[in-house]
Every structure is written in structure tokens, then in C-alpha cells.
Design a protein around this motif. Structure first.
Motif, PDB file in Angstrom:
ATOM      1  N   ALA A 136      14.244  16.372 -10.810  1.00 50.22           N
ATOM      2  CA  ALA A 136      13.339  15.921 -11.868  1.00 50.22           C
ATOM      3  C   ALA A 136      12.079  16.784 -11.893  1.00 50.22           C
ATOM      4  O   ALA A 136      11.552  17.099 -12.971  1.00 50.22           O
ATOM      5  N   ALA A 137      11.607  17.193 -10.710  1.00 49.08           N
ATOM      6  CA  ALA A 137      10.398  18.020 -10.631  1.00 49.08           C
ATOM      7  C   ALA A 137      10.607  19.368 -11.311  1.00 49.08           C
ATOM      8  O   ALA A 137       9.686  19.904 -11.940  1.00 49.08           O
ATOM      9  N   GLY A 184      20.650  15.443 -13.515  1.00 45.29           N
ATOM     10  CA  GLY A 184      19.774  15.433 -12.351  1.00 45.29           C
ATOM     11  C   GLY A 184      20.436  14.831 -11.134  1.00 45.29           C
ATOM     12  O   GLY A 184      20.311  15.352 -10.009  1.00 45.29           O
ATOM     13  N   ILE A 195       7.144  21.819  -8.994  1.00 38.71           N
ATOM     14  CA  ILE A 195       6.613  21.740 -10.361  1.00 38.71           C
ATOM     15  C   ILE A 195       5.823  23.001 -10.712  1.00 38.71           C
ATOM     16  O   ILE A 195       6.025  23.596 -11.778  1.00 38.71           O
ATOM     17  N   ASN A 250      12.391  19.871 -13.910  1.00 37.04           N
ATOM     18  CA  ASN A 250      12.282  19.615 -15.346  1.00 37.04           C
ATOM     19  C   ASN A 250      10.845  19.302 -15.754  1.00 37.04           C
ATOM     20  O   ASN A 250      10.413  19.668 -16.849  1.00 37.04           O
ATOM     21  N   VAL A 251      10.097  18.633 -14.886  1.00 38.68           N
ATOM     22  CA  VAL A 251       8.674  18.416 -15.154  1.00 38.68           C
ATOM     23  C   VAL A 251       7.957  19.764 -15.192  1.00 38.68           C
ATOM     24  O   VAL A 251       7.085  20.004 -16.036  1.00 38.68           O
ATOM     25  N   ALA A 308      15.294  14.137 -16.500  1.00 35.58           N
ATOM     26  CA  ALA A 308      14.254  13.683 -15.564  1.00 35.58           C
ATOM     27  C   ALA A 308      14.421  12.213 -15.226  1.00 35.58           C
ATOM     28  O   ALA A 308      14.278  11.801 -14.065  1.00 35.58           O
TER      29      ALA A 308
END
Length: 398
Positions: A331-332, A106, A210, A334-335, A52
Motif C-alpha cells: 500500500a505504501a 496488494g 513512500i 501506491n501511496v 491501497a
């Protein structure tokens, strides 16, 4: 199909293998370094957190550079990280190797998505992105089981040596097959890339990612407990059932891309709606082995069918500066993984049973679907989708 996509898929395969194969090797790693299982598990969470961070910070640091050179540099970083893991004399060095390898994850998928889309005609971009992500799905289906077997037979370090070799092959493939990005399509530097975040649809896309992906992953995080404690499968059956799930990922990745290339918003709405139904049916029938097998495959298929479309959506709305937005969407994902796992853990801790993360996953997916519908009403995506047929690299979304 451009051969450069195969090179990108090879890189994605190596990265996916690095992320997931450690799960099957934790007993050997913890015994070798004389740490507890929970401490060894930090090698997984530490990797995810670094993904992330790298998706945003590392992407921001390299936006002004030509993308092919960046991809090559990221693969060198990946090779160094896995080499550190293969040679690690201590747990701390092993963690360092995991972090180094994760930093490129990422940024590679974020920048690679842009490069892949640039290789093909506008109406085939989702398919190109899916081809790159195919490496990640193959890593789940075939790479992880065989990587685990290799580590169990020849020692866990042998797996990381193999991944290092895969990284070298991907590096050579990218150098030879991926075209250099013309200077006119490299965006407006970091300031231009950050300017894409002024578009509210970029932020809505991140929220949809997300929630839409987090719902599936929340259900999947505790799936081993569901399969053994609720459905009644033997523990030895779990790896084979996970291969079935991975097969669903592979199929969904390509079918979702084809649907997204035809009509992006309609495809995402239908995929998220069907995924919700699949999760509800799974939770309600988890005591049936037959229904669980069917649901597991379709959960993987519709869960990963969202990925090409979600990635293409944010790239569309990021207009002519998609690199940072693409990395932010990685990253989203992974969030979403973290959010889904956290919410699922809360339901289990509350004593709601091992099907509760699946019910929670359905609720989170519905939330993602609602945000998508609202986003479509706020800013008609039809205009953006229509503009994908234009000659510009990325359509401008108002």
C-alpha cells in the motif's frame, strides 16, 4: 530456483498487465462506453485506490488462513474481476471489474513476498522477492505494448480476455508448484500481525518506501510531457522510450535484489543516493536527447532497484508476523505513487515547467534517503541483517 517462484511471477505479470495496459486502451474504452477521456481515466485512479485499500483490509481479513490457499483465492478474485471487464455491458460494470481485480493486487504481492521468501535460503530472500516482482516488470516491458496492440487490433475486450487466461494459468501454477506453508510459520493471527506495528522500524520502513519510491514515480508520471515538450521527441517515439524505461525496471529489480541480499541497508543507501543523482542529471540535461535516453534507463533501473530491498526491510523488522506489514508496504508503494504524482502536478501548475516533477522527485528521494539514515542510526540494522543468517524464518529487529 523453486518453480513456485515462476508461478508467483506469472501471477505478478497478469496483475501488472491489468494495472497498466488500460492506459493504452483508454481511447477505445471511452469511445465504446461513450464517456469522456477524463471519466475513462477514473478506471486507472479507481484501480490504484482499490489496491491501497485491498493491501491492508483484505490482507487483515485473511491473516489466519494458510497462505497458499489465500493466494489461490486471490487469483480467483483476479480472474473474476478481469472477466467482468471483458464482458462489461456498461462503464459501471467495467469499473466494478477493475475494483474487484485491484483488491487482490496488494494482498497478492504482500502475501506473495512472504511466501517467496519462505521458499529460499535466508541469504536469497531479496532475490526471491525480486523474482516475483519480475512478472510486474515484464508486464511493463512487453505485456503493456503487446496488450495495447492486441486491444487495438481485435478490440479492447480481447486484451482482458487474454489477461483472464493468464490468471487461469497462474492459478494452476500456484496450485501445482507453490508449497503449503507449515502451520508453525503462519504467524499469530491478526492480533500477532498487528503487533508487528509496535516496532518503530516498521513505520519508518513504510515512510522510506513512500518517499524512496514516490520520488521516482513523481518524475515518471509526467514523463511523456517531458519527452515531447522539453526533449523534443515525437509522440510516436514515446512508447519505445517507455519500453527502454521498462527495461531499466527489469534490470534494476534483479541487481537491486542481489545488492540487498549482500547488505540490505548499505544497498538501499547507495541506490537512493544514486537515484537522486540520476534524477538531478535528468532534470538538468532533459533538452538533450542522448542524455534523456540514458537518464530514462537509469531512472527506471535505480528506481525499481529499491523495491526488493524495501520489501525485505519491512519483513525483517516485522519479525515473525510479516504478512500485514508486507501488505502495508505494498500500500505504501501506491501511496508513494499518488504522492509523487500530486507533488509533480503542483510544480507544473505553479508554472515551473515539465522538468519540475523530476526536480521534485529528486527532493522526495533525498527525503527518503535521510529517513533511512536516521532509521539506521536509531536501530542498527546490522543486527537485523546478521540475524537473517539464523535458522528462524524472519529475523527479530529490536
Amino acid at each position: 530456483m523453486p518453480l513456485g517462484l515462476i508461478a508467483l511471477a506469472m501471477g505478478g505479470f497478469g496483475i501488472g498487465l491489468t494495472e497498466f495496459v488500460i492506459m493504452g486502451l483508454l481511447p477505445e474504452v471511452s469511445a465504446d462506453f461513450e464517456v469522456t477521456e477524463s471519466v475513462a481515466g477514473y478506471l486507472i485512479s479507481g484501480y490504484a485506490l482499490s489496491v491501497a485499500i485491498g493491501a491492508i483490509l483484505l490482507t487483515a481479513a485473511v491473516t489466519r488462513f494458510e497462505r497458499k490457499k489465500v493466494l489461490l483465492s486471490l487469483m480467483v478474485l483476479f480472474i473474476i474481476g478481469n472477466l467482468m471487464s471483458a464482458l462489461a455491458p456498461s462503464y459501471e460494470v467495467m469499473m466494478g471489474g477493475r475494483i474487484v481485480a485491484a483488491l487482490c493486487h496488494g494482498a497478492f504481492f504482500g502475501i506473495g513476498s512472504v511466501v517467496a521468501a519462505d521458499m529460499v535460503a535466508p541469504n536469497k530472500r531479496a532475490g526471491a522477492i525480486a523474482m516475483m516482482f519480475a512478472g510486474l516488470t515484464i508486464a511493463n516491458v512487453l505485456g503493456v505494448p503487446f496488450g495495447t496492440l492486441l486491444g487495438q487490433q481485435l478490440g479492447w475486450r480481447s486484451t482482458f480476455w487474454a489477461i483472464t487466461v493468464i490468471g487461469v494459468i497462474a492459478l494452476i501454477g500456484i496450485a501445482a508448484l507453490v508449497p503449503t506453508t507449515p502451520a508453525s510459520t503462519t504467524g499469530g493471527g491478526l492480533r500477532g500481525e498487528l503487533g508487528a506495528f509496535r516496532n518503530k522500524q516498521v513505520w519508518l520502513s513504510i515512510i522510506i518506501t513512500i518517499l524512496g519510491y514516490g520520488g521516482m514515480f513523481g518524475a515518471f508520471t509526467y514523463i511523456a510531457f517531458t519527452l515531447t515538450e522539453v526533449t523534443g521527441f515525437a509522440t510516436s517515439s514515446v512508447p519505445w522510450l517507455l519500453i527502454l524505461f521498462g527495461s531499466g525496471l527489469f534490470v534494476g529489480n534483479f541487481l537491486g535484489a542481489k545488492a540487498a541480499d549482500r547488505s540490505l541497508t548499505k544497498a538501499l543507501v547507495w541506490i537512493l543516493a544514486i537515484l537522486t543523482v540520476v534524477l538531478i542529471v535528468f532534470a538538468a540535461t532533459a533538452e538533450s536527447k542522448v542524455m534523456t535516453v540514458i537518464s530514462l534507463f537509469f531512472m527506471g533501473a535505480f528506481g525499481f532497484a529499491t523495491v526488493p530491498g524495501l520489501q525485505m526491510r519491512i519483513m525483517n523488522y516485522a519479525s515473525a508476523a510479516p504478512t500485514m506489514a508486507s501488505g502495508a508496504n505494498i500500500a505504501a508503494f501506491n501511496v508513494g505513487n499518488a504522492l509523487g504524482a500530486w507533488l509533480g502536478g503542483i510544480t507544473i501548475a505553479a508554472g515551473l515547467g515539465f522538468t519540475s516533477p523530476i526536480w521534485m522527485g529528486a527532493a522526495v528521494t533525498v527525503a527518503g534517503l535521510l529517513v533511512l539514515i536516521v532509521a539506521a542510526k536509531i536501530d542498527r540494522p546490522a543486527a537485523s541483517e546478521q540475524s537473517t543468517m539464523s535458522t528462524s524464518l524472519y529475523p527479530t529487529a529490536a
